[in-house]
Design an enzyme around this catalytic site. Structure first.
Site, mmCIF file in Angstrom:
data_model
loop_
_atom_site.group_PDB
_atom_site.id
_atom_site.type_symbol
_atom_site.label_atom_id
_atom_site.label_comp_id
_atom_site.label_asym_id
_atom_site.label_seq_id
_atom_site.Cartn_x
_atom_site.Cartn_y
_atom_site.Cartn_z
ATOM 1 N N HIS A 85 0.844 -1.200 0.000
ATOM 2 C CA HIS A 85 0.000 0.000 0.000
ATOM 3 C C HIS A 85 0.883 1.255 0.000
ATOM 4 O O HIS A 85 0.558 2.245 -0.656
ATOM 5 C CB HIS A 85 -0.893 0.026 1.243
ATOM 6 C CG HIS A 85 -1.860 -1.122 1.342
ATOM 7 N ND1 HIS A 85 -1.784 -2.070 2.322
ATOM 8 C CD2 HIS A 85 -2.941 -1.449 0.583
ATOM 9 C CE1 HIS A 85 -2.774 -2.946 2.180
ATOM 10 N NE2 HIS A 85 -3.488 -2.595 1.131
ATOM 11 N N GLY A 113 -2.781 -2.137 -7.448
ATOM 12 C CA GLY A 113 -1.544 -2.923 -7.427
ATOM 13 C C GLY A 113 -1.574 -4.054 -8.441
ATOM 14 O O GLY A 113 -2.600 -4.700 -8.646
HETATM 15 P P1 AMP Z 1 -6.259 -4.325 -0.458
HETATM 16 O O1 AMP Z 1 -6.160 -3.447 0.741
HETATM 17 O O2 AMP Z 1 -5.650 -5.673 -0.272
HETATM 18 O O3 AMP Z 1 -7.620 -4.329 -1.094
HETATM 19 O O4 AMP Z 1 -5.310 -3.636 -1.536
HETATM 20 C C1 AMP Z 1 -5.463 -2.293 -1.900
HETATM 21 C C2 AMP Z 1 -4.589 -2.031 -3.090
HETATM 22 O O5 AMP Z 1 -3.229 -2.311 -2.761
HETATM 23 C C3 AMP Z 1 -4.950 -2.918 -4.284
HETATM 24 O O6 AMP Z 1 -4.899 -2.150 -5.464
HETATM 25 C C4 AMP Z 1 -3.877 -3.960 -4.259
HETATM 26 O O7 AMP Z 1 -3.590 -4.499 -5.527
HETATM 27 C C5 AMP Z 1 -2.690 -3.163 -3.741
HETATM 28 N N1 AMP Z 1 -1.698 -4.058 -3.160
HETATM 29 C C6 AMP Z 1 -1.906 -4.996 -2.209
HETATM 30 N N2 AMP Z 1 -0.755 -5.675 -1.963
HETATM 31 C C7 AMP Z 1 0.180 -5.152 -2.786
HETATM 32 C C8 AMP Z 1 1.564 -5.422 -3.026
HETATM 33 N N3 AMP Z 1 2.222 -6.362 -2.353
HETATM 34 N N4 AMP Z 1 2.209 -4.688 -3.950
HETATM 35 C C9 AMP Z 1 1.550 -3.720 -4.637
HETATM 36 N N5 AMP Z 1 0.254 -3.415 -4.458
HETATM 37 C C10 AMP Z 1 -0.419 -4.115 -3.552
#
Ligand code: AMP
Length: 271
Positions: free
Chosen positions: A24, A134
């Site tokens: 994030h 991401g």
């Molecule tokens: P989430 O909180 O898991 O819904 O993720 C929020 C955003 O962060 C989404 O766009 C995910 O793809 C991105 N994201 C989560 N983990 C990673 C990571 N390891 N590297 C890059 N982006 C990430």
């Protein structure tokens, strides 16, 4: 965001489900770098979880999330309540077709309906110029891009590369639920994807053979249960039988009770 626009400033938005980590952080930094005004949302979206899934146990840590947002210079943290996003009168959901038919869309029925619905709502509420997603959730980015195109949304969707641990494991809020043995076992996922990428770089074209090699590697780890491992077209997220251009290797596994996903773009530079 309206005020930012009126002042001629560009606005960025990073939607998250909180429990913010280094992945994030990378998204927020990318957005901070490109936009004058930046909002981050923290909302564990109930409609993207199936009835048997981990909505209740999904990690939540608001204090540390707010500290990270403050440290990174976020202008607005939007942290709506469940009833604000889905009041009892809520009736509308968004279905994005085809790009949701495989991978996570196949194994998590209704997941992308929930994702598309909440992303559309958040984009409508915040009206950013750019929104950041991401690559770890590459299918999600494709779904959101399709949504934006089909519904003529005035927002630029940016994708940020996956942030990994020292041993290659993609950082995820769910990693904290892995025990030490499971954590070690989970590294096989990135190893299998890297092996696939190497095969493609060395000229392998038969997606079935490439896939079988990846599955063989995953099966060497007894704690790992494979949900899917596919070679797909990175634009359409449809499985391919031959690698003829850029392809994405995408996989979901379960280690203990924890579901992990990852993917890698396999591009033969010499092609
Ligand atoms: P989430 O909180 O898991 O819904 O993720 C929020 C955003 O962060 C989404 O766009 C995910 O793809 C991105 N994201 C989560 N983990 C990673 C990571 N390891 N590297 C890059 N982006 C990430």
């Amino acid at each position: 965001m309206e005020a930012a626009r009126r002042g001629g400033l560009s606005s960025g938005f990073v939607p998250t489900m909180g429990a913010l980590h280094e992945g994030h952080r990378k998204l927020i930094q990318a957005a901070r770098h490109e936009c004058d005004w930046l909002a981050v949302s923290i909302f564990v979206n109930p409609t993207q979880f199936g009835p048997e899934e981990d909505f209740d146990t999904y990690p939540r840590d608001l204090d540390s999330d707010l500290a990270m947002c403050r440290q990174l210079g976020v202008d607005l943290v939007f942290q709506p309540g469940r009833d604000e996003v889905y009041p009892a009168t809520h009736r509308t959901f968004v279905e994005v077709e085809t790009v949701t038919s495989h991978l996570c869309g196949r194994f998590r029925p209704g997941h992308f309906r929930g994702v598309a619905t909440v992303v559309l709502k958040l984009l409508n509420i915040l009206q950013p110029d750019r929104a950041y997603f991401g690559e770890k959730d590459a299918q999600q980015t494709v779904v959101v891009r399709q949504l934006v195109k089909d519904l003529n949304l005035p927002v630029d969707i940016r994708q940020v590369p996956t942030v990994r641990e020292f041993d290659g494991l993609a950082i995820s809020s769910r990693n904290q639920h892995l025990g030490p043995q499971e954590r070690r076992a989970a590294t096989v996922l990135f190893r299998a994807l890297k092996e696939i990428r190497t095969m493609v770089l060395q000229g392998a074209r038969d997606a079935g053979r490439i896939r079988r090699r990846g599955l063989r590697l995953l099966s060497q780890e007894p704690l790992v249960e494979v949900e899917y491992l596919e070679m797909v077209d990175p634009e359409t997220m449809q499985p391919i039988s031959q690698v003829r251009g850029p392809a994405r290797a995408a996989a979901a596994i379960r280690v203990g009770g924890v579901r992990l996903i990852d993917n890698l773009l396999c591009e033969d530079a010499g092609r």
